[in-house]
Design a protein around this motif. Sequence first.
Motif, PDB file in Angstrom:
ATOM      1  N   ALA A  26      84.319  52.133  56.326  1.00  0.00           N
ATOM      2  CA  ALA A  26      85.149  52.855  57.304  1.00  0.00           C
ATOM      3  C   ALA A  26      84.303  53.656  58.284  1.00  0.00           C
ATOM      4  O   ALA A  26      84.694  53.864  59.432  1.00  0.00           O
ATOM      5  CB  ALA A  26      86.119  53.783  56.580  1.00  0.00           C
ATOM      6  N   VAL A  27      83.151  54.150  57.824  1.00  0.00           N
ATOM      7  CA  VAL A  27      82.211  54.868  58.695  1.00  0.00           C
ATOM      8  C   VAL A  27      80.846  54.220  58.509  1.00  0.00           C
ATOM      9  O   VAL A  27      80.386  54.041  57.390  1.00  0.00           O
ATOM     10  CB  VAL A  27      82.153  56.379  58.346  1.00  0.00           C
ATOM     11  N   ASP A  28      80.218  53.857  59.638  1.00  0.00           N
ATOM     12  CA  ASP A  28      79.009  53.039  59.568  1.00  0.00           C
ATOM     13  C   ASP A  28      77.856  53.671  60.348  1.00  0.00           C
ATOM     14  O   ASP A  28      77.785  53.582  61.566  1.00  0.00           O
ATOM     15  CB  ASP A  28      79.331  51.637  60.114  1.00  0.00           C
ATOM     16  N   ASN A  29      76.989  54.376  59.625  1.00  0.00           N
ATOM     17  CA  ASN A  29      75.753  54.940  60.194  1.00  0.00           C
ATOM     18  C   ASN A  29      76.020  55.874  61.390  1.00  0.00           C
ATOM     19  O   ASN A  29      75.505  55.681  62.481  1.00  0.00           O
ATOM     20  CB  ASN A  29      74.801  53.812  60.603  1.00  0.00           C
ATOM     21  N   VAL A  30      76.802  56.905  61.141  1.00  0.00           N
ATOM     22  CA  VAL A  30      77.179  57.858  62.203  1.00  0.00           C
ATOM     23  C   VAL A  30      76.231  59.058  62.201  1.00  0.00           C
ATOM     24  O   VAL A  30      75.903  59.614  61.157  1.00  0.00           O
ATOM     25  CB  VAL A  30      78.641  58.328  62.019  1.00  0.00           C
TER      26      VAL A  30
END
Length: 281
Positions: A26-30
Amino acid sequence: MIKIKNLIHEYIRRDEEENVVDIKKAVDNVNIDVKPGEFVALLGHNGSGKSTLAKHINAILYPTEGTVWVNGMNTSAEENLWQIRQSAGMVFQNPDNQIIGSVVEEDVGFGPENMGIPTEEIWQRVEESLKAVGMWQYRKKSPNKLSGGQKQRVAIAGVVAMHPKCIILDEATAMLDPSGRKEVLRAVRALNQVEKVTIIHITHYMEEVIYADKVFVMDKGSVVMEGAPREIFSRVEELQKLRLDVPQVTQLAYELKKSGLPIKSGILTVEELVEELCKCR
């Protein structure tokens, strides 16, 4: 105030025997930095990962990989949990999920009471926070008698009474009518400008973003654009590819420019557009 480094969050679905059936990133390398007192807007279509990201700032979720610091505290460290949730308060989409008191002032005092604040100070905080969001005159009312915008302002007051350094609004205006949205935004901007509270505003209403200091645009779990509102809204075609709108006045100015009028990009207000059109005469 907030530092997010290489954050990855995966939702793992398991079957009845606890075998992994599906993993959704859902969240990718933020990577995001937010300074104290900043007003930051987080944009993205449904499923872009913005609400999952917000829940990390309040330590509702923990990173699968990467690190989140709130006011210098690592959200993965269990001993920091209480202080993190005092530093970063969250206002959700539906105020009815957040209001528990039968009288407005009692509801606003609930958070400070749980923190063990002395009674005299609780009432002082209740008065301060209700006045800050323009709801002091409704302090003796039942929340059931209030409009959606008024309920949301009470929910914000409940968070403000806990004296957080940061408030996260997770689509807090999504269920409100235009006047309710204006009420809530006015209250939030006042807290940011007067009290210097850091604001993280997640929304899909573009008109609410024009006063932000910084905008982050998310798609498929990643931050794909960042910059000041004028800079972001100058990229109309890119935003449209991401299934996002721009403020109506920005869209109008963009179409006029495309048709040959010599006006600048990234117009955010009606006043700016009028000024530019006057120059064209």
